[in-house]
Design a protein around this motif. Structure first.
Motif, PDB file in Angstrom:
ATOM      1  N   UNK A 172       0.832  -1.212   0.000  1.00 14.67           N
ATOM      2  CA  UNK A 172       0.000   0.000   0.000  1.00 14.67           C
ATOM      3  C   UNK A 172       0.864   1.257   0.000  1.00 14.67           C
ATOM      4  N   UNK A 173       1.970   1.220   0.750  1.00 12.91           N
ATOM      5  CA  UNK A 173       2.872   2.367   0.792  1.00 12.91           C
ATOM      6  C   UNK A 173       3.497   2.614  -0.572  1.00 12.91           C
ATOM      7  N   UNK A 174       3.906   1.541  -1.247  1.00 11.16           N
ATOM      8  CA  UNK A 174       4.506   1.708  -2.568  1.00 11.16           C
ATOM      9  C   UNK A 174       3.510   2.326  -3.548  1.00 11.16           C
ATOM     10  N   UNK A 175       2.266   1.847  -3.514  1.00 10.97           N
ATOM     11  CA  UNK A 175       1.248   2.396  -4.417  1.00 10.97           C
ATOM     12  C   UNK A 175       1.006   3.880  -4.142  1.00 10.97           C
ATOM     13  N   UNK A 176       0.945   4.232  -2.876  1.00 10.82           N
ATOM     14  CA  UNK A 176       0.724   5.638  -2.502  1.00 10.82           C
ATOM     15  C   UNK A 176       1.885   6.514  -2.953  1.00 10.82           C
ATOM     16  N   UNK A 177       3.097   6.053  -2.683  1.00  9.09           N
ATOM     17  CA  UNK A 177       4.272   6.852  -3.040  1.00  9.09           C
ATOM     18  C   UNK A 177       4.416   7.001  -4.550  1.00  9.09           C
ATOM     19  N   UNK A 178       4.089   5.957  -5.296  1.00  8.61           N
ATOM     20  CA  UNK A 178       4.136   6.078  -6.764  1.00  8.61           C
ATOM     21  C   UNK A 178       3.156   7.154  -7.244  1.00  8.61           C
ATOM     22  N   UNK A 179       1.962   7.143  -6.671  1.00 11.66           N
ATOM     23  CA  UNK A 179       0.948   8.122  -7.074  1.00 11.66           C
ATOM     24  C   UNK A 179       1.410   9.538  -6.723  1.00 11.66           C
ATOM     25  N   UNK A 180       1.943   9.707  -5.513  1.00  8.37           N
ATOM     26  CA  UNK A 180       2.378  11.037  -5.093  1.00  8.37           C
ATOM     27  C   UNK A 180       3.570  11.512  -5.914  1.00  8.37           C
ATOM     28  N   UNK A 181       4.464  10.608  -6.241  1.00 10.78           N
ATOM     29  CA  UNK A 181       5.628  11.008  -7.047  1.00 10.78           C
ATOM     30  C   UNK A 181       5.212  11.382  -8.461  1.00 10.78           C
ATOM     31  N   UNK A 182       4.217  10.705  -9.009  1.00 20.25           N
ATOM     32  CA  UNK A 182       3.753  11.082 -10.353  1.00 20.25           C
ATOM     33  C   UNK A 182       3.091  12.455 -10.322  1.00 20.25           C
ATOM     34  N   UNK A 183       2.455  12.789  -9.202  1.00 17.62           N
ATOM     35  CA  UNK A 183       1.810  14.098  -9.058  1.00 17.62           C
ATOM     36  C   UNK A 183       2.828  15.222  -8.919  1.00 17.62           C
ATOM     37  N   UNK A 184       3.945  14.926  -8.233  1.00 16.35           N
ATOM     38  CA  UNK A 184       4.893  15.992  -7.883  1.00 16.35           C
ATOM     39  C   UNK A 184       6.117  16.039  -8.797  1.00 16.35           C
ATOM     40  N   UNK A 185       6.182  15.138  -9.784  1.00 11.69           N
ATOM     41  CA  UNK A 185       7.323  15.123 -10.697  1.00 11.69           C
ATOM     42  C   UNK A 185       7.414  16.447 -11.451  1.00 11.69           C
ATOM     43  N   UNK A 186       8.541  17.133 -11.300  1.00 10.41           N
ATOM     44  CA  UNK A 186       8.745  18.407 -11.977  1.00 10.41           C
ATOM     45  C   UNK A 186       8.060  19.587 -11.316  1.00 10.41           C
ATOM     46  N   UNK A 187       7.381  19.340 -10.196  1.00 10.69           N
ATOM     47  CA  UNK A 187       6.664  20.412  -9.482  1.00 10.69           C
ATOM     48  C   UNK A 187       7.595  21.034  -8.450  1.00 10.69           C
TER      49      UNK A 187
END
Length: 454
Positions: A316-331
């Motif tokens: 669950x942590x990996x799924x959450x972190x992947x989602x958050x990293x895709x949101x914040x990439x380049x931000x």
């Protein structure tokens, strides 16, 4: 200024943290004995006090916080490892110290301001022991020097133990040279096969407890702000540190705040080699569990509560972190969320911060999400390389298994379903089948190569 509140083990209540000197906030945390890999329980205090270090730096400024975490590189466990392996003590401690630093960097821990090794402070330990003898708090006997517990009236206050009760139930070495069974060793003799240093009491080496007192005094002074560690160290290690430090340097009060983290379990059970659930940080990393995932799982539970490591939490942590990293990439990171900062300042409520991170993600506030996660040491560039590897796409296999199950329901022949399930499990995939459908979840040991040909 943000008001920080911390649960002080010494007073058994939450107190407002006011540093002795806001220009130099000082913290000492007991580090590892370096003879082997750090197990995952060893990583919990590292992550907990790394978050506190980050909070103090955020509030007081990075240049105004001094964090000391030691290495115990003289110890009977190290001597035993050298004897059984045939390797030199120096070689073992150098290797395992680097292992520790590498593994803790993988879980996102900043390096402390100072990382003293016990063997570099032997002279300071000898001086402190001499002072304790001169002040009537220690005595030499048969090549040993022992601290006299009865000479310190507050002994046992941190752990809430009475000296008389401790003596009655003591599981301590009974030695003829001890005046009191609770007296503990400051210095002990060394034979030719183990490390030793010259001292007024002959060639020998320090006891375990004296090293932290000597190093903290040299690097932080007679009185400093915070002392931390796992609650397994509260007695006797921290109790003994207090006694010898306050007796050797009565001008100070040693540590004002004491913080202790609770222990770790694995899948609801105490971690032990006999149960087969004992593993190191490196074991998890080698199994494909990213260090950032380990950190996230640890921070999902308050440091003062027992923490349960489970594969489900890791997924669950990996799924959450992947989602958050895709949101914040380049931000670009903006301001830290005030609600998250307030939660963290309230006795390191990391679970509350993670709740706020979920809210920020749901609201699409990517800049605040990145900044706030950074306060926990998450979504940083230093530990984000794992997320560039795409997650496994198992949708085709989910559809294939679902079709096989549907056919089996009609034919009553489940051999193909069993074959697919066995292959998936062997590849480290958890198979979930319900009325809602089929779900495949890659586990920590997932190996995509084993799915080829399915």
């Amino acid at each position: 200024m943000v008001e920080i509140k911390l649960h002080n083990t010494k007073s058994r209540r939450k107190e407002v943290f006011e540093p002795i000197d806001p220009e130099n906030v000082r913290m000492y945390v007991c580090g590892p004995t370096v003879y082997d890999r750090a197990h995952i329980g060893n990583a919990r205090p590292v992550i907990v006090f790394d978050v506190l270090f980050r909070l103090l730096r955020h509030v007081y400024g990075a240049d105004h916080v001094t964090y000391v975490r030691n290495f115990t590189d003289v110890d009977d466990k190290i001597n035993a490892r050298a004897a059984e392996s045939g390797r030199s003590i120096g070689e073992i401690t150098a290797e395992t110290t680097q292992w520790y630093l590498d593994d803790m960097a993988e879980v996102g821990a900043l390096e402390p301001s100072h990382m003293p090794r016990a063997t570099a402070y032997i002279a300071q330990m000898v001086t402190m022991i001499e002072d304790l003898i001169a002040r009537g708090h220690a005595y030499a006997a048969e090549g040993h020097v022992l601290f006299s517990v009865e000479s310190y009236k507050d002994y046992g206050r941190l752990s809430g133990r009475a000296v008389d009760d401790m003596i009655a139930g003591a599981r301590v070495e009974v030695a003829p040279y001890k005046r009191n069974p609770m007296d503990f060793v400051l210095w002990k003799p060394s034979n030719a096969d183990v490390p030793g240093w010259q001292s007024p009491w002959g060639r020998g080496r320090p006891g375990w407890h004296i090293e932290c007192s000597a190093m903290s005094f040299e690097l932080l002074g007679a009185e400093f702000d915070i002392h931390g560690g796992g609650n397994d160290l509260m007695f006797p290690h921290h109790e003994n540190e207090i006694a010898q430090s306050c007796c050797a340097h009565p001008e100070g009060k040693f540590a004002r705040f004491w913080l202790h983290n609770e222990m770790l379990q694995v899948e609801g059970k105490k971690m032990s080699k006999s149960l087969g659930n004992f593993f190191t940080v490196r074991d998890l990393l080698d199994q494909g569990v990213p260090g950032e995932v380990i950190r996230f799982v640890f921070l999902s539970t308050h440091y003062g509560k027992p923490m349960d490591w489970t594969e489900k939490k890791a997924r669950e942590a990996e799924a959450t972190l992947r989602k958050w990293r895709s949101m914040t990439d380049g931000v670009e990171a903006v301001e830290v969320s005030p609600a998250a900062l307030e939660a963290l300042a309230d006795d390191l409520n990391t679970a509350g911060v993670i709740t706020e991170l979920h809210r920020l993600a749901g609201a699409g506030e990517a800049g605040a999400l990145k900044a706030t996660a950074g306060l926990l040491g998450l979504l940083t560039d230093e530990i984000g390389g794992w997320a560039t590897v795409p997650a496994a796409d198992l949708s085709a296999l989910e559809a294939k298994l679902a079709a096989a199950r549907e056919a089996a329901m009609a034919s009553k022949d489940f051999s193909e379903v069993d074959h697919l399930k066995s292959a998936l499990l062997a590849a480290g995939v958890e198979v979930r089948m319900s009325k809602a459908g089929v779900e495949l979840l890659p586990g920590a040991g997932f190996d995509a190569a084993k799915l080829e040909g399915l």
